[in-house]
Design an enzyme around this catalytic site. Structure first.
Site, PDB file in Angstrom:
ATOM      1  N   ARG A  18       8.021   4.992   2.183  1.00  0.00           N
ATOM      2  CA  ARG A  18       8.611   5.578   3.393  1.00  0.00           C
ATOM      3  C   ARG A  18       9.012   7.041   3.184  1.00  0.00           C
ATOM      4  NH1 ARG A  18      10.202   0.181   3.755  1.00  0.00           N
ATOM      5  NH2 ARG A  18       9.756  -0.827   5.765  1.00  0.00           N
ATOM      6  N   GLY A  75       0.810  -1.220   0.000  1.00  0.00           N
ATOM      7  CA  GLY A  75       0.000   0.000   0.000  1.00  0.00           C
ATOM      8  C   GLY A  75       0.837   1.261   0.000  1.00  0.00           C
ATOM      9  N   LEU A  78      11.406   6.405  -5.706  1.00  0.00           N
ATOM     10  CA  LEU A  78      10.130   6.605  -5.007  1.00  0.00           C
ATOM     11  C   LEU A  78       9.954   5.472  -3.991  1.00  0.00           C
ATOM     12  CD1 LEU A  78       7.666   7.667  -7.835  1.00  0.00           C
ATOM     13  CD2 LEU A  78       9.318   9.043  -6.563  1.00  0.00           C
ATOM     14  N   SER A  79       9.442   5.817  -2.829  1.00  0.00           N
ATOM     15  CA  SER A  79       9.234   4.828  -1.774  1.00  0.00           C
ATOM     16  C   SER A  79       8.105   5.302  -0.872  1.00  0.00           C
ATOM     17  CB  SER A  79      10.516   4.683  -0.954  1.00  0.00           C
ATOM     18  OG  SER A  79      10.238   4.028   0.269  1.00  0.00           O
ATOM     19  N   HIS A 139       2.431   4.631  -5.028  1.00  0.00           N
ATOM     20  CA  HIS A 139       2.994   5.784  -5.728  1.00  0.00           C
ATOM     21  C   HIS A 139       3.304   5.374  -7.170  1.00  0.00           C
ATOM     22  CE1 HIS A 139       6.704   3.595  -5.064  1.00  0.00           C
ATOM     23  NE2 HIS A 139       6.546   3.681  -3.751  1.00  0.00           N
ATOM     24  N   GLY A 149       5.918   4.323  -8.541  1.00  0.00           N
ATOM     25  CA  GLY A 149       6.675   3.072  -8.670  1.00  0.00           C
ATOM     26  C   GLY A 149       5.719   1.893  -8.786  1.00  0.00           C
ATOM     27  N   HIS A 150       4.738   1.839  -7.880  1.00  0.00           N
ATOM     28  CA  HIS A 150       3.721   0.773  -7.946  1.00  0.00           C
ATOM     29  C   HIS A 150       2.913   0.900  -9.239  1.00  0.00           C
ATOM     30  CE1 HIS A 150       4.171   1.442  -3.457  1.00  0.00           C
ATOM     31  NE2 HIS A 150       4.408   0.152  -3.530  1.00  0.00           N
ATOM     32  N   GLN A 194      15.235  -8.712  -2.992  1.00  0.00           N
ATOM     33  CA  GLN A 194      13.927  -9.374  -2.846  1.00  0.00           C
ATOM     34  C   GLN A 194      13.510 -10.031  -4.163  1.00  0.00           C
ATOM     35  OE1 GLN A 194      10.488  -7.446  -0.771  1.00  0.00           O
ATOM     36  NE2 GLN A 194       9.890  -6.888  -2.833  1.00  0.00           N
ATOM     37  N   LYS A 202      13.764  -1.799  -7.515  1.00  0.00           N
ATOM     38  CA  LYS A 202      14.065  -1.038  -6.291  1.00  0.00           C
ATOM     39  C   LYS A 202      14.441  -1.973  -5.133  1.00  0.00           C
ATOM     40  CE  LYS A 202      13.022   2.099  -2.909  1.00  0.00           C
ATOM     41  NZ  LYS A 202      12.627   1.243  -1.837  1.00  0.00           N
TER      42      LYS A 202
HETATM   43  P1  AMP Z   1       6.145  -2.302  -1.410  1.00  0.00           P
HETATM   44  O1  AMP Z   1       4.749  -1.765  -1.390  1.00  0.00           O
HETATM   45  O2  AMP Z   1       7.182  -1.307  -0.975  1.00  0.00           O
HETATM   46  O3  AMP Z   1       6.274  -3.636  -0.748  1.00  0.00           O
HETATM   47  O4  AMP Z   1       6.500  -2.544  -2.938  1.00  0.00           O
HETATM   48  C1  AMP Z   1       5.666  -3.334  -3.763  1.00  0.00           C
HETATM   49  C2  AMP Z   1       6.371  -3.548  -5.080  1.00  0.00           C
HETATM   50  O5  AMP Z   1       6.606  -2.281  -5.704  1.00  0.00           O
HETATM   51  C3  AMP Z   1       7.745  -4.218  -4.926  1.00  0.00           C
HETATM   52  O6  AMP Z   1       7.917  -5.143  -5.986  1.00  0.00           O
HETATM   53  C4  AMP Z   1       8.693  -3.048  -5.034  1.00  0.00           C
HETATM   54  O7  AMP Z   1       9.974  -3.413  -5.497  1.00  0.00           O
HETATM   55  C5  AMP Z   1       7.967  -2.176  -6.043  1.00  0.00           C
HETATM   56  N1  AMP Z   1       8.429  -0.793  -5.941  1.00  0.00           N
HETATM   57  C6  AMP Z   1       8.453   0.001  -4.837  1.00  0.00           C
HETATM   58  N2  AMP Z   1       9.004   1.197  -5.126  1.00  0.00           N
HETATM   59  C7  AMP Z   1       9.325   1.175  -6.449  1.00  0.00           C
HETATM   60  C8  AMP Z   1       9.931   2.118  -7.350  1.00  0.00           C
HETATM   61  N3  AMP Z   1      10.322   3.318  -6.954  1.00  0.00           N
HETATM   62  N4  AMP Z   1      10.104   1.738  -8.640  1.00  0.00           N
HETATM   63  C9  AMP Z   1       9.717   0.492  -9.056  1.00  0.00           C
HETATM   64  N5  AMP Z   1       9.151  -0.426  -8.262  1.00  0.00           N
HETATM   65  C10 AMP Z   1       8.956  -0.096  -6.974  1.00  0.00           C
END
Ligand code: AMP
Length: 265
Positions: free
Chosen positions: A187, A30, A184-185, A33, A35-36, A153, A149
């Site tokens: 956090r 969740g 983008l993150s 952004h 990236g997702h 993992q 990113k």
């Molecule tokens: P998360 O919600 O942080 O667990 O991320 C879910 C998925 O989105 C994971 O596969 C992450 O690697 C990917 N992700 C998160 N941030 C980015 C980003 N800036 N660019 C590309 N993929 C991302």
């Protein structure tokens, strides 16, 4: 887009999806952004149906305050997933995902899980592999989309999928960054304006760093008030984790055009 919270309901829906429909799956925690969004866009381009999951997985957090403070933005997550074409948003709760309280989770022994994030976040990858295995069994996708990113993992999940003979193709999507180069993150949301400035400086230092300037880069971070946790090169890829106040950021950058890590080779 259908929002499904009940896993029995989801499993009945999954049974009714014809085998001819290819399914793309984007697991997330969740606070979505761009990236997702890039993963969702890739999945909708490749597949008849796209399933996004939203679950802040407690078993992958080694630090309870990081878990408690993980940003939750449910309404805007629904809006973003819908805007980029997701068909289903799965939002299970902890009880549904871990009915036995995680008594049958993974315990990974691979060397690549013991370095970097694995070294600094005890049990992190055990939690990640466990939850993604559960989600893959629920969704049974042909394609799984993961971000570069979180490169370590991605490598470990790709290894899990191959070694457990799961009929899913794992697709790595490039890291989406802002104009300064900061990945983008979710956090990043927790950073004040001043800390965001530091985060951008962190990203710029990473982009200037090479295998021979690791110590100088670390010192430059410390001088700015950033606390690097690790800055290491493995297989020509630079990996970094650092704290800006209590917010932990990670990133990685391929230093050459060499092949990605393949644990199955
Ligand atoms: P998360 O919600 O942080 O667990 O991320 C879910 C998925 O989105 C994971 O596969 C992450 O690697 C990917 N992700 C998160 N941030 C980015 C980003 N800036 N660019 C590309 N993929 C991302």
């Amino acid at each position: 887009m259908n929002i499904i919270q009940n896993l029995d309901e989801w499993q009945a829906i999954r049974e009714s999806i014809p085998n001819s429909d290819s399914i793309g799956f984007v697991p997330t925690m969740g606070c979505l952004h761009q990236g997702h969004a890039s993963l969702i866009k890739q999945s909708t381009a490749d597949n008849a149906l796209t399933i996004v999951s939203l679950f802040v997985n407690p078993t992958q957090f080694n630090n309870n305050s990081d878990f408690q403070n993980y940003p939750i933005t449910f309404d805007s997550d629904c809006e973003l997933a819908n805007r980029y074409g997701a068909d289903y948003l799965l939002v299970p709760d902890k009880q549904a995902m871990y009915p036995d309280g995680n008594k049958i989770g993974f315990s990974i022994n691979h060397e690549f899980a013991k370095i970097l994030e694995g070294e600094y976040r005890n049990n992190h990858f055990n939690g990640v592999l466990t939850v993604v295995m559960k989600l893959l069994n629920l969704v049974r996708p042909q394609q799984l989309y993961l971000g570069e990113k979180d490169y370590q993992q991605y490598v470990l999940l790709d290894h899990m999928v191959k070694n457990y003979f799961i009929p899913t193709r794992v697709i790595m999507c490039p890291t989406i960054r802002d104009a300064s180069g900061l990945a983008l993150s979710s956090r990043n949301q927790r950073l004040s304006e001043k800390e965001q400035h530091l985060a951008r400086q962190f990203a710029q230092l990473l982009h200037q760093c090479s295998a021979s300037s690791l110590e100088q880069t670390k010192q430059a971070m410390i001088d700015l008030g950033i606390q690097p946790e690790y800055l290491e090169v493995h297989n020509d890829r630079l990996f970094a984790a650092a704290y800006i106040k209590d917010v932990r950021l990670i990133d990685n950058i391929l230093l050459t055009e060499n092949e990605n890590v393949n644990l199955d080779a």
